[in-house]
Design a protein around this motif. Structure first.
Motif, PDB file in Angstrom:
ATOM      1  N   ALA A 138       9.404  65.927  85.334  1.00  0.00           N
ATOM      2  CA  ALA A 138       8.858  66.740  86.426  1.00  0.00           C
ATOM      3  C   ALA A 138       7.719  67.634  85.967  1.00  0.00           C
ATOM      4  CB  ALA A 138       9.972  67.583  87.055  1.00  0.00           C
ATOM      5  N   ILE A 139       7.624  67.889  84.668  1.00  0.00           N
ATOM      6  CA  ILE A 139       6.574  68.803  84.183  1.00  0.00           C
ATOM      7  C   ILE A 139       5.621  68.116  83.207  1.00  0.00           C
ATOM      8  CG2 ILE A 139       7.994  70.869  84.518  1.00  0.00           C
ATOM      9  CD1 ILE A 139       8.421  70.852  81.432  1.00  0.00           C
ATOM     10  N   THR A 140       5.683  66.789  83.127  1.00  0.00           N
ATOM     11  CA  THR A 140       4.828  66.086  82.168  1.00  0.00           C
ATOM     12  C   THR A 140       3.354  66.327  82.457  1.00  0.00           C
ATOM     13  OG1 THR A 140       6.520  64.388  81.886  1.00  0.00           O
ATOM     14  CG2 THR A 140       4.305  63.859  81.124  1.00  0.00           C
ATOM     15  N   ASP A 141       2.960  66.275  83.737  1.00  0.00           N
ATOM     16  CA  ASP A 141       1.552  66.508  84.073  1.00  0.00           C
ATOM     17  C   ASP A 141       1.118  67.919  83.667  1.00  0.00           C
ATOM     18  OD1 ASP A 141       1.288  63.966  85.070  1.00  0.00           O
ATOM     19  OD2 ASP A 141       1.477  64.547  87.175  1.00  0.00           O
ATOM     20  N   VAL A 142       1.989  68.897  83.913  1.00  0.00           N
ATOM     21  CA  VAL A 142       1.691  70.279  83.525  1.00  0.00           C
ATOM     22  C   VAL A 142       1.550  70.380  82.011  1.00  0.00           C
ATOM     23  CG1 VAL A 142       2.601  72.636  83.461  1.00  0.00           C
ATOM     24  CG2 VAL A 142       2.805  71.268  85.556  1.00  0.00           C
TER      25      VAL A 142
ATOM     26  N   SER B 143      12.257  71.953  84.305  1.00  0.00           N
ATOM     27  CA  SER B 143      12.851  70.914  83.465  1.00  0.00           C
ATOM     28  C   SER B 143      14.366  70.915  83.565  1.00  0.00           C
ATOM     29  CB  SER B 143      12.404  71.075  82.014  1.00  0.00           C
ATOM     30  OG  SER B 143      12.887  72.280  81.451  1.00  0.00           O
ATOM     31  N   LYS B 144      14.957  72.096  83.704  1.00  0.00           N
ATOM     32  CA  LYS B 144      16.413  72.167  83.893  1.00  0.00           C
ATOM     33  C   LYS B 144      16.828  71.539  85.212  1.00  0.00           C
ATOM     34  CE  LYS B 144      17.185  76.363  81.135  1.00  0.00           C
ATOM     35  NZ  LYS B 144      17.483  77.816  81.186  1.00  0.00           N
ATOM     36  N   ALA B 145      16.030  71.752  86.245  1.00  0.00           N
ATOM     37  CA  ALA B 145      16.381  71.260  87.580  1.00  0.00           C
ATOM     38  C   ALA B 145      16.085  69.772  87.761  1.00  0.00           C
ATOM     39  CB  ALA B 145      15.638  72.069  88.642  1.00  0.00           C
ATOM     40  N   LYS B 146      14.975  69.302  87.186  1.00  0.00           N
ATOM     41  CA  LYS B 146      14.512  67.948  87.497  1.00  0.00           C
ATOM     42  C   LYS B 146      14.230  67.080  86.278  1.00  0.00           C
ATOM     43  CE  LYS B 146      12.261  69.686  91.705  1.00  0.00           C
ATOM     44  NZ  LYS B 146      10.967  69.809  92.428  1.00  0.00           N
ATOM     45  N   GLY B 147      14.344  67.641  85.077  1.00  0.00           N
ATOM     46  CA  GLY B 147      14.060  66.872  83.880  1.00  0.00           C
ATOM     47  C   GLY B 147      12.623  67.040  83.419  1.00  0.00           C
TER      48      GLY B 147
ATOM     49  N   ASP C 249       0.449  57.686  74.957  1.00  0.00           N
ATOM     50  CA  ASP C 249       1.231  57.973  73.750  1.00  0.00           C
ATOM     51  C   ASP C 249       1.746  59.402  73.759  1.00  0.00           C
ATOM     52  OD1 ASP C 249       1.999  57.313  70.852  1.00  0.00           O
ATOM     53  OD2 ASP C 249       0.740  59.080  70.593  1.00  0.00           O
ATOM     54  N   ARG C 250       0.910  60.353  74.161  1.00  0.00           N
ATOM     55  CA  ARG C 250       1.311  61.763  74.172  1.00  0.00           C
ATOM     56  C   ARG C 250       2.366  62.047  75.248  1.00  0.00           C
ATOM     57  NH1 ARG C 250       1.823  63.612  70.066  1.00  0.00           N
ATOM     58  NH2 ARG C 250       1.918  61.419  69.606  1.00  0.00           N
ATOM     59  N   ARG C 251       2.253  61.376  76.385  1.00  0.00           N
ATOM     60  CA  ARG C 251       3.273  61.530  77.427  1.00  0.00           C
ATOM     61  C   ARG C 251       4.626  61.008  76.937  1.00  0.00           C
ATOM     62  NH1 ARG C 251       1.737  62.277  82.846  1.00  0.00           N
ATOM     63  NH2 ARG C 251      -0.471  62.739  83.067  1.00  0.00           N
ATOM     64  N   ALA C 252       4.593  59.854  76.284  1.00  0.00           N
ATOM     65  CA  ALA C 252       5.838  59.281  75.766  1.00  0.00           C
ATOM     66  C   ALA C 252       6.459  60.194  74.713  1.00  0.00           C
ATOM     67  CB  ALA C 252       5.565  57.895  75.181  1.00  0.00           C
ATOM     68  N   ALA C 253       5.623  60.783  73.862  1.00  0.00           N
ATOM     69  CA  ALA C 253       6.132  61.698  72.839  1.00  0.00           C
ATOM     70  C   ALA C 253       6.782  62.917  73.478  1.00  0.00           C
ATOM     71  CB  ALA C 253       5.000  62.126  71.904  1.00  0.00           C
ATOM     72  N   PHE C 254       6.142  63.460  74.498  1.00  0.00           N
ATOM     73  CA  PHE C 254       6.712  64.631  75.168  1.00  0.00           C
ATOM     74  C   PHE C 254       8.061  64.307  75.813  1.00  0.00           C
ATOM     75  CE2 PHE C 254       7.117  67.157  79.139  1.00  0.00           C
ATOM     76  CZ  PHE C 254       7.360  68.382  78.547  1.00  0.00           C
ATOM     77  N   LEU C 255       8.168  63.142  76.423  1.00  0.00           N
ATOM     78  CA  LEU C 255       9.411  62.775  77.109  1.00  0.00           C
ATOM     79  C   LEU C 255      10.559  62.500  76.131  1.00  0.00           C
ATOM     80  CD1 LEU C 255       7.941  60.588  79.975  1.00  0.00           C
ATOM     81  CD2 LEU C 255       9.044  62.829  80.187  1.00  0.00           C
TER      82      LEU C 255
END
Length: 264
Positions: free
Chosen positions: A142-146, A135-139, A166-172
């Motif tokens: 980059a780890i949303t799927d994980v 997340s530091k390197a790519k935001g 909805d959950r992906r948007a919340a995480f981002l």
């Protein structure tokens, strides 16, 4: 209704009447992960759902997990108003609640710790280090799927596309610095030496298919707490209250005290 707690630093939603019941959300989600269970709980309890420090409109705090726990203890005292409180934490919120119970004895009369533990395995620690580095390197994208795989099994994701969007948007929407600080804290966490300080009743529950905090972690936590009961929630992963709210409510129901909300 939203209100500010802890000197205006913690934003929380509040609904219902009765004994105060606090719900602490996970790291990979937000307070909306409790939306499916709040209506029923608020018929018996005054349900307070804070945004943890650094999430939503709550201000971040330093000091690692201990600092977060201290801030939330202040919020609990503010909202409880001298009444006996119950705290339910899911995932990261469970770790915060457990740290709070250790550092602030008497702050709550009982806890529900859902999908957490006292210490991660080395593989679990490495997963947090890897997520923070990526997340530091790519935001965060980059780890949303994980992140989603740690919350829900692939079959559940495929069957619930709208919920997953909805959950992906919340995480981002998570603050990347807050996320990385939490990952660092969890990667080094070991609360096992202090679990004897938690002398109130605790219900430890975990989703059967939780990959983020696997059932052996929760089983170990329950075994080391002086007054703990352990339950596995079948068919669920890391956020059982969102994946199967009826089943989650049934599992925790007989642990929560009977109330008369009209007179509480």
């Amino acid at each position: 209704m939203d209100r500010l707690l802890a000197g205006g630093t913690v934003n929380a939603a509040e609904s219902g009447k009765g004994p105060p019941l606090f719900l602490f959300h996970s790291l990979l989600s937000d307070r909306a992960s409790f939306d499916a269970i709040v209506p029923e709980l608020s018929t018996s309890f005054r349900v307070i759902v804070p945004e943890l420090p650094g999430f939503g409109r709550s201000q971040p705090t330093g000091g690692g997990l201990a600092g977060v726990a201290d801030r939330m203890a202040e919020a609990v005292r503010d909202a409880a108003g001298g009444k006996e409180a119950i705290v339910l934490g899911n995932g990261y919120g469970g770790f915060v609640a457990l740290q709070m119970a250790i550092r602030h004895p008497g702050i709550a009369t009982r806890y529900v710790l859902a999908d957490c533990g006292a210490a991660f395995s080395e593989a679990g620690r490495e997963a947090f280090r890897n997520m923070a580095a990526a997340s530091k390197a790519k935001g965060l994208s980059a780890i949303t799927d994980v992140a989603m795989r740690r919350l829900f099994a692939p079959e559940f994701q495929a069957a619930h596309p709208d919920l997953m969007a909805d959950r992906r948007a919340a995480f981002l929407r998570t603050d990347p610095e807050v996320f990385c600080a939490a990952c660092d804290a969890l990667a080094s966490l070991d609360l096992r030496p202090d679990l004897g300080k938690v002398t109130v009743p605790v219900l430890v529950v975990v989703g059967q298919h939780d990959e983020a905090t696997p059932p052996p972690m929760s089983r170990e936590l329950a075994a080391l707490l002086p007054q703990a009961r352990f339950e596995i929630i079948p068919g669920c992963a890391h956020v059982p209250q969102l994946q199967s709210p009826r089943l989650f409510l049934d599992v925790i129901g007989d642990f929560l005290p009977a109330t008369n909300s009209a007179t509480a």
